[in-house]
Scaffold this motif. Structure first.
Motif, PDB file in Angstrom:
ATOM      1  N   ALA A 166       0.810  -1.216   0.000  1.00 40.77           N
ATOM      2  CA  ALA A 166       0.000   0.000   0.000  1.00 40.77           C
ATOM      3  C   ALA A 166       0.843   1.266   0.000  1.00 40.77           C
ATOM      4  O   ALA A 166       0.485   2.262  -0.646  1.00 40.77           O
ATOM      5  N   PHE A 167       1.969   1.239   0.718  1.00 43.38           N
ATOM      6  CA  PHE A 167       2.763   2.454   0.876  1.00 43.38           C
ATOM      7  C   PHE A 167       3.980   2.513  -0.048  1.00 43.38           C
ATOM      8  O   PHE A 167       4.713   3.505  -0.048  1.00 43.38           O
ATOM      9  N   ALA A 168       4.188   1.485  -0.846  1.00 40.00           N
ATOM     10  CA  ALA A 168       5.314   1.488  -1.780  1.00 40.00           C
ATOM     11  C   ALA A 168       5.291   2.674  -2.747  1.00 40.00           C
ATOM     12  O   ALA A 168       6.356   3.237  -3.056  1.00 40.00           O
ATOM     13  N   PRO A 169       4.118   3.112  -3.234  1.00 38.81           N
ATOM     14  CA  PRO A 169       4.121   4.267  -4.147  1.00 38.81           C
ATOM     15  C   PRO A 169       4.690   5.539  -3.513  1.00 38.81           C
ATOM     16  O   PRO A 169       5.152   6.429  -4.238  1.00 38.81           O
ATOM     17  N   ARG A 170       4.682   5.619  -2.198  1.00 39.68           N
ATOM     18  CA  ARG A 170       5.286   6.771  -1.504  1.00 39.68           C
ATOM     19  C   ARG A 170       6.752   6.508  -1.144  1.00 39.68           C
ATOM     20  O   ARG A 170       7.392   7.343  -0.511  1.00 39.68           O
ATOM     21  N   GLY A 171       7.261   5.354  -1.535  1.00 33.33           N
ATOM     22  CA  GLY A 171       8.641   5.008  -1.207  1.00 33.33           C
ATOM     23  C   GLY A 171       8.823   4.614   0.241  1.00 33.33           C
ATOM     24  O   GLY A 171       9.946   4.568   0.740  1.00 33.33           O
ATOM     25  N   ILE A 172       7.715   4.322   0.926  1.00 29.57           N
ATOM     26  CA  ILE A 172       7.763   3.944   2.338  1.00 29.57           C
ATOM     27  C   ILE A 172       7.896   2.436   2.454  1.00 29.57           C
ATOM     28  O   ILE A 172       7.114   1.687   1.869  1.00 29.57           O
TER      29      ILE A 172
END
Length: 246
Positions: A166-172
């Motif tokens: 879920a948070f990969a698009p934010r680089g998290i």
């Protein structure tokens, strides 16, 4: 080393054990920490030990309103470069001994707490931030008295994989620490005799034939929270002396 220079990290359940050791190391490496806990005496001791680079906050992860309150308090220190969802409680019970109250209490702290904290705090995470969740080898051990506790930690492992996507698009990045038998105060709810018996039983199954230390677990946690693990997400890192290797 200065892996955390000019960075701010929040550690829930950071007033003792692995969380406190991690907070101590982050400060030593140039970072600032926000530490939450439920024991006011331990919070005061942590505040004194960690000094001006730390903020301590009383927060009960089992309280469904506490996550919003925590987010309000953290705003003054945002953005966050790291979030370590480490607060948890434990209990032992055979399957036939579990009742609704014990189920709800453990789930409230160990599962609902991190879920609501992530919901309220994720917007404060910087691009490229690291999130770490503390699970447990109990999720894999098949011990008869830790089924409910192990189930809560199995949920943490499942959440890690979902959140990593879920948070990969934010680089998290989102990863899980899976401690085995670590020498901390986490089993202090047991009597001394029961604690010795439980630890002897578990350690007898550890290939390295000893319990781990909070420093050993915190070292892996800080690797995952740091930029050293910049290409690691959705992973589980066991610190268990080989207990659950397959």
């Amino acid at each position: 080393m200065g892996r955390f220079k000019n960075k701010t990290l929040l550690i829930t359940g950071g007033s003792s054990g692995i969380g406190l050791v991690g907070a101590r190391r982050i400060v030593a490496e140039g970072g600032k920490v926000i530490v939450t806990g439920l024991n006011r005496a331990r919070l005061q001791a942590a505040e004194k030990e960690l000094g001006g680079s730390a903020t301590v906050i009383y927060n009960d992860a089992s309280d469904p309103d506490a996550s919003a309150a925590l987010a309000e308090q953290v705003k003054a220190h945002a953005p966050l470069d790291g979030l370590w969802l480490n607060a948890a409680s434990a209990s032992l019970a055979m399957p036939e001994e579990v009742d609704a109250d014990s189920f709800d209490a453990l789930m409230a702290t160990n599962v609902k707490g991190p879920v609501l904290q992530m919901a309220k705090l994720s917007s404060m995470l910087t691009p490229g931030a690291s999130v770490l969740l503390t699970a447990s080898s109990s999720a894999y051990e098949k011990a008869t008295a830790t089924g409910l506790y192990g189930a809560t930690k199995g949920a943490i492992i499942a959440l890690t994989r979902s959140w990593a996507a879920a948070f990969a698009p934010r680089g998290i990045r989102v990863n899980t620490l899976v401690p085995g038998p670590i020498e901390t105060n986490f089993r202090d709810f047991l009597s001394d005799e029961a604690k010795r018996g439980f630890e002897t039983f578990v350690v007898s199954q550890v290939p390295l034939r000893r319990p781990g230390t909070a420093d050993e677990a915190a070292a892996v946690a800080l690797f995952l929270l740091s930029d050293d693990a910049s290409y690691v997400t959705g992973s589980q890192y066991a610190v268990d002396g080989g207990l659950i290797m397959h």
